[in-house]
Design a protein around this motif. Structure first.
Motif, short mmCIF file in Angstrom:
data_model
loop_
_atom_site.label_atom_id
_atom_site.label_comp_id
_atom_site.label_asym_id
_atom_site.label_seq_id
_atom_site.Cartn_x
_atom_site.Cartn_y
_atom_site.Cartn_z
N CYS A 60 15.25 -40.74 -11.43
CA CYS A 60 15.66 -39.34 -11.52
C CYS A 60 17.17 -39.23 -11.69
O CYS A 60 17.94 -39.95 -11.04
CB CYS A 60 15.22 -38.60 -10.24
SG CYS A 60 15.59 -36.84 -10.28
N VAL A 61 17.59 -38.32 -12.53
CA VAL A 61 19.01 -38.10 -12.80
C VAL A 61 19.71 -37.37 -11.64
O VAL A 61 20.91 -37.50 -11.47
CB VAL A 61 19.20 -37.34 -14.14
CG1 VAL A 61 18.75 -35.90 -14.00
CG2 VAL A 61 20.64 -37.41 -14.62
N LEU A 69 14.25 -40.83 -0.26
CA LEU A 69 12.83 -40.62 0.03
C LEU A 69 11.89 -41.34 -0.93
O LEU A 69 10.74 -41.62 -0.57
CB LEU A 69 12.52 -39.12 0.06
CG LEU A 69 13.31 -38.31 1.09
CD1 LEU A 69 12.92 -36.85 1.04
CD2 LEU A 69 13.14 -38.88 2.49
N TYR A 70 12.36 -41.64 -2.14
CA TYR A 70 11.49 -42.34 -3.09
C TYR A 70 10.95 -43.66 -2.53
O TYR A 70 9.75 -43.93 -2.64
CB TYR A 70 12.21 -42.59 -4.42
CG TYR A 70 12.34 -41.37 -5.30
CD1 TYR A 70 11.22 -40.62 -5.67
CD2 TYR A 70 13.58 -40.97 -5.77
CE1 TYR A 70 11.34 -39.50 -6.48
CE2 TYR A 70 13.70 -39.84 -6.59
CZ TYR A 70 12.59 -39.12 -6.93
OH TYR A 70 12.71 -38.01 -7.74
N ILE A 98 7.56 -32.30 -3.98
CA ILE A 98 6.43 -32.57 -4.88
C ILE A 98 6.91 -32.58 -6.34
O ILE A 98 6.55 -33.48 -7.11
CB ILE A 98 5.29 -31.55 -4.67
CG1 ILE A 98 4.63 -31.78 -3.30
CG2 ILE A 98 4.26 -31.64 -5.79
CD1 ILE A 98 3.66 -30.69 -2.88
N GLU A 99 7.72 -31.61 -6.73
CA GLU A 99 8.22 -31.56 -8.11
C GLU A 99 8.96 -32.84 -8.47
O GLU A 99 8.80 -33.38 -9.56
CB GLU A 99 9.18 -30.39 -8.30
CG GLU A 99 8.55 -29.05 -8.38
CD GLU A 99 9.58 -27.94 -8.55
OE1 GLU A 99 10.76 -28.23 -8.85
OE2 GLU A 99 9.21 -26.77 -8.37
N ARG A 100 9.76 -33.30 -7.55
CA ARG A 100 10.60 -34.47 -7.84
C ARG A 100 9.80 -35.77 -7.90
O ARG A 100 10.30 -36.80 -8.35
CB ARG A 100 11.71 -34.56 -6.81
CG ARG A 100 12.70 -33.41 -6.88
CD ARG A 100 13.63 -33.50 -8.07
NE ARG A 100 14.48 -34.66 -7.95
CZ ARG A 100 15.52 -34.74 -7.12
NH1 ARG A 100 15.87 -33.72 -6.35
NH2 ARG A 100 16.23 -35.84 -7.06
N LEU A 101 8.56 -35.73 -7.48
CA LEU A 101 7.72 -36.92 -7.60
C LEU A 101 7.36 -37.22 -9.07
O LEU A 101 6.84 -38.28 -9.37
CB LEU A 101 6.45 -36.78 -6.77
CG LEU A 101 6.67 -36.79 -5.27
CD1 LEU A 101 5.35 -36.59 -4.53
CD2 LEU A 101 7.36 -38.06 -4.79
N LYS A 109 0.78 -40.43 -15.08
CA LYS A 109 -0.06 -41.06 -14.06
C LYS A 109 0.82 -41.33 -12.85
O LYS A 109 1.90 -41.91 -12.97
CB LYS A 109 -0.68 -42.37 -14.56
CG LYS A 109 -1.59 -42.20 -15.75
CD LYS A 109 -2.85 -41.47 -15.36
CE LYS A 109 -3.79 -41.35 -16.54
NZ LYS A 109 -4.75 -40.30 -16.39
N PHE A 110 0.33 -40.90 -11.70
CA PHE A 110 1.11 -41.01 -10.47
C PHE A 110 0.55 -42.13 -9.59
O PHE A 110 -0.64 -42.45 -9.68
CB PHE A 110 1.05 -39.69 -9.69
CG PHE A 110 1.82 -38.60 -10.34
CD1 PHE A 110 3.09 -38.26 -9.91
CD2 PHE A 110 1.29 -37.89 -11.41
CE1 PHE A 110 3.81 -37.25 -10.51
CE2 PHE A 110 1.99 -36.88 -12.03
CZ PHE A 110 3.26 -36.56 -11.58
#
Length: 188
Positions: A60-61, A69-70, A98-101, A109-110
């Motif tokens: 993520c930028v 948290l990732y 949730i959005e940042r996931l 695909k998550f």
């Protein structure tokens, strides 16, 4: 033993949602699960910008607290979203997480996760949690996560500055934590 990441989307570190969360955690720990609780109320997490940088680069930028948290997300088996009811849905803190996931997905695909929802609200109407549960179910289904439980605690209140939650909900959350098992464990 499961690795459980509990995300508390409240702005109050000692309110009803935290009481419900702590009851769940006590049950999960009694059952031998490893639990990590993260209070999002003191974290800076922006919503997704939709720039797609993460899909091109793998990260993520946005450089904020989500970066910490990732790794917790990646190592968890179960995600627990704990939120007060704000304007008939889950808190913006949980939504931003949730959005940042999106940054964890590859070709939409998550990573596979099992999830739970813990919520508190002041009222106890039959429709109180309808929008929240609908959103939660839609999101988990869309990214192919498995819901393994919910505890929806209505009727919370504040008296003389003290947050009050009914004992039956604390017991329900405790039992939910204590009985946290995955689909694969159910089939063993």
């Amino acid at each position: 033993m499961k690795k459980i990441l509990v995300l508390v989307g409240s702005g109050t570190p000692r309110g009803s949602t935290m009481q419900l969360t702590d009851a769940f955690i006590a049950g999960a720990q009694e059952a031998g699960h490893q639990v990590k609780k993260v209070f999002l109320g003191n974290k800076q997490i922006e919503g997704c910008r939709g720039c797609n940088f993460c899909q091109r680069s793998g990260s993520c930028v946005i450089k904020d607290d989500m970066q910490k948290l990732y790794p917790l997300f990646e190592e968890s088996d179960v995600l627990v979203f704990a939120s007060p009811l704000f304007f008939w849905t889950i808190s913006a803190r949980i939504k931003a997480f949730i959005e940042r996931l999106y940054a964890t997905s590859k070709d939409d695909k998550f990573p596979k996760k099992e999830t739970m929802l813990l919520m508190t609200a002041g009222d106890e109407n039959f429709w109180t949690f309808e929008q929240s549960v609908s959103y939660y179910r839609f999101v988990t289904q869309a990214i192919e996560w498995q819901n393994i439980g919910m505890c929806l605690a209505g009727g919370t209140k504040i008296e003389d500055g003290k947050h009050i939650i009914k004992e039956n909900y604390l017991e329900e959350a405790f039992q939910l934590g204590k009985n946290t098992i995955t689909r694969s464990e159910q089939n063993d």
